[in-house]
Design an enzyme around this catalytic site. Structure first.
Site, PDB file in Angstrom:
ATOM      1  N   VAL A 198      43.186  33.040  50.225  1.00 25.95           N
ATOM      2  CA  VAL A 198      43.290  34.489  50.381  1.00 25.95           C
ATOM      3  C   VAL A 198      43.117  34.909  51.830  1.00 25.95           C
ATOM      4  CG1 VAL A 198      40.839  34.958  49.897  1.00 25.95           C
ATOM      5  CG2 VAL A 198      42.561  36.721  49.488  1.00 25.95           C
ATOM      6  N   GLY A 208      43.894  32.598  42.250  1.00 20.46           N
ATOM      7  CA  GLY A 208      42.901  33.659  42.263  1.00 20.46           C
ATOM      8  C   GLY A 208      42.547  34.029  43.685  1.00 20.46           C
ATOM      9  N   GLU A 209      41.309  34.425  43.902  1.00 20.43           N
ATOM     10  CA  GLU A 209      40.766  34.806  45.212  1.00 20.43           C
ATOM     11  C   GLU A 209      41.327  36.126  45.741  1.00 20.43           C
ATOM     12  OE1 GLU A 209      41.264  31.837  48.213  1.00 20.43           O
ATOM     13  OE2 GLU A 209      40.227  30.266  47.083  1.00 20.43           O
ATOM     14  N   GLY A 210      42.398  36.650  45.147  1.00 19.01           N
ATOM     15  CA  GLY A 210      43.109  37.781  45.730  1.00 19.01           C
ATOM     16  C   GLY A 210      44.347  37.341  46.476  1.00 19.01           C
TER      17      GLY A 210
END
Length: 359
Positions: A99, A317-319
């Site tokens: 991210v 994930g993570e953004g």
């Protein structure tokens, strides 16, 4: 908590008049009507958000990453060591995770927020909103108390609103936490009414021979805790996690300022389902970035009525997906603000009328 209820009641409605004006403007640009497809629809959606004042634009950009551990990790639903949450959170402060790299490319700041990492001491460089050292094991107890969920929601809402006051006009959400697709699946199953077997996926490469256990854990969690699907806070508190509460708080905070939020993957879909139960008025402010490869993704998105802009087979994930999609938001703003107008060149195309061009 009354203060949250009062704030949710003040979430501004989308400005339909501004959207109509934006539609006319977009139809009059140097192109056939509708030829820029979803970019046009996105520009019009942005124009209707009161926080952008009728003209789609992007000021400062921020990705808020909620980091937390989960007691349900003890049930064998993830193969990564629990310590990876803390290690990766620290790596985020160095800008070396997925991210962080994608956000830097997009010109966005990453805010790494500890809402429940299981370490003895806070990690330097993280924003400390820690509620506890990990949530409860939802297979045997609630994830947290309702009071804890409400307090964290309020803290994140206030933090998000402060960022908006300081010039952030585009928010992205992300998360970090080993085993967190398990509570996310429990939320999706609870709110959509779908069986856990339909929504539970492999998360971070869980071996398929362990999937049956993960499904059973989600089913046990829902049976034991009996979350009320109509009460978003109850669902988050009973079968969610601190990271999921934090993500919901960003959505509520941004919407209260009339500003857009880019969703990320499966975790953000689950949080959005809960947040929309708290306040359906936030839904027009949610922009889906990409289709997560996690099994229950389409079920969650269908329930939300959202169609992602990207399909990249991503499930980090993570953004990461939210950061990647920020350039799409900026592209929608660019066509709105920088393309020439047909009327200025006396061009009339099929689908455009003179009255349209002069309106």
């Amino acid at each position: 908590m009354q203060i949250i209820a009062d704030l949710l009641n003040t979430i501004p409605a989308i400005n339909s008049a501004a959207m109509s004006r934006a539609q006319r403007h977009v139809d009059g640009l140097f192109k056939p009507v509708g030829s820029l497809g979803k970019l046009e629809a996105l520009a019009i959606q942005l124009a209707g958000m009161p926080g952008v004042n009728g003209i789609p634009h992007v000021g400062k950009k921020a990705v808020l990453v909620m980091c937390a551990d989960h007691g349900v990790w003890e049930e064998g639903v993830a193969i990564s060591p629990k310590e990876v949450t803390a290690i990766q959170a620290e790596n985020m402060t160095r800008g070396t995770t997925g991210v962080c790299v994608l956000a830097a490319q997009a010109g966005a700041n990453v805010h790494v927020i500890d809402v429940g990492i299981d370490t003895a001491e806070p990690i330097p460089g993280l924003i400390n909103m820690r509620v506890a050292r990990g949530s409860g094991n939802i297979a045997s107890a609630p994830a947290m108390s309702r009071r804890q969920a409400e307090k964290l929601l309020l803290d994140v809402i206030c933090y998000t609103r402060e960022l908006a006051k300081n010039g952030v006009t585009l928010f992205g959400v992300g998360e970090l936490g080993m085993a967190n697709t398990t509570p996310a699946a429990a939320i999706v199953s609870t709110i959509t009414g779908r069986d856990p077997e339909e929504v539970v996926g492999i998360g971070a490469n869980l071996p398929t021979d362990k999937l049956a256990n993960k499904i059973d854990v989600v089913r046990r969690a829902i049976t034991l805790n009996q979350p009320n699907p109509q009460d978003g806070v109850d669902v988050l508190a009973k079968v969610g996690g601190f990271d999921l509460v934090g993500i919901a708080g960003v959505m509520l905070g941004a919407a209260s300022c009339g500003l857009p939020v880019l969703l990320d993957g499966f975790l953000s879909y689950a949080a959005a389902l809960a947040a929309c139960q708290m306040s359906p008025a936030i839904k027009p402010y949610l922009i889906p970035s990409h289709l997560s490869a996690e099994k229950g993704a389409r079920i969650a998105l269908s329930h939300l009525g959202l169609e992602p802009y990207l399909n990249m087979d991503m499930r980090l994930g993570e953004g990461s997906g939210a950061a990647l999609a920020m350039s799409i938001i900026e592209a929608a703003c660019a066509i709105y603000n920088n393309m020439g107008e047909l009327a200025a060149s006396n061009i009339v195309l099929p689908g455009n009328t003179t009255s349209d061009l002069n309106s």
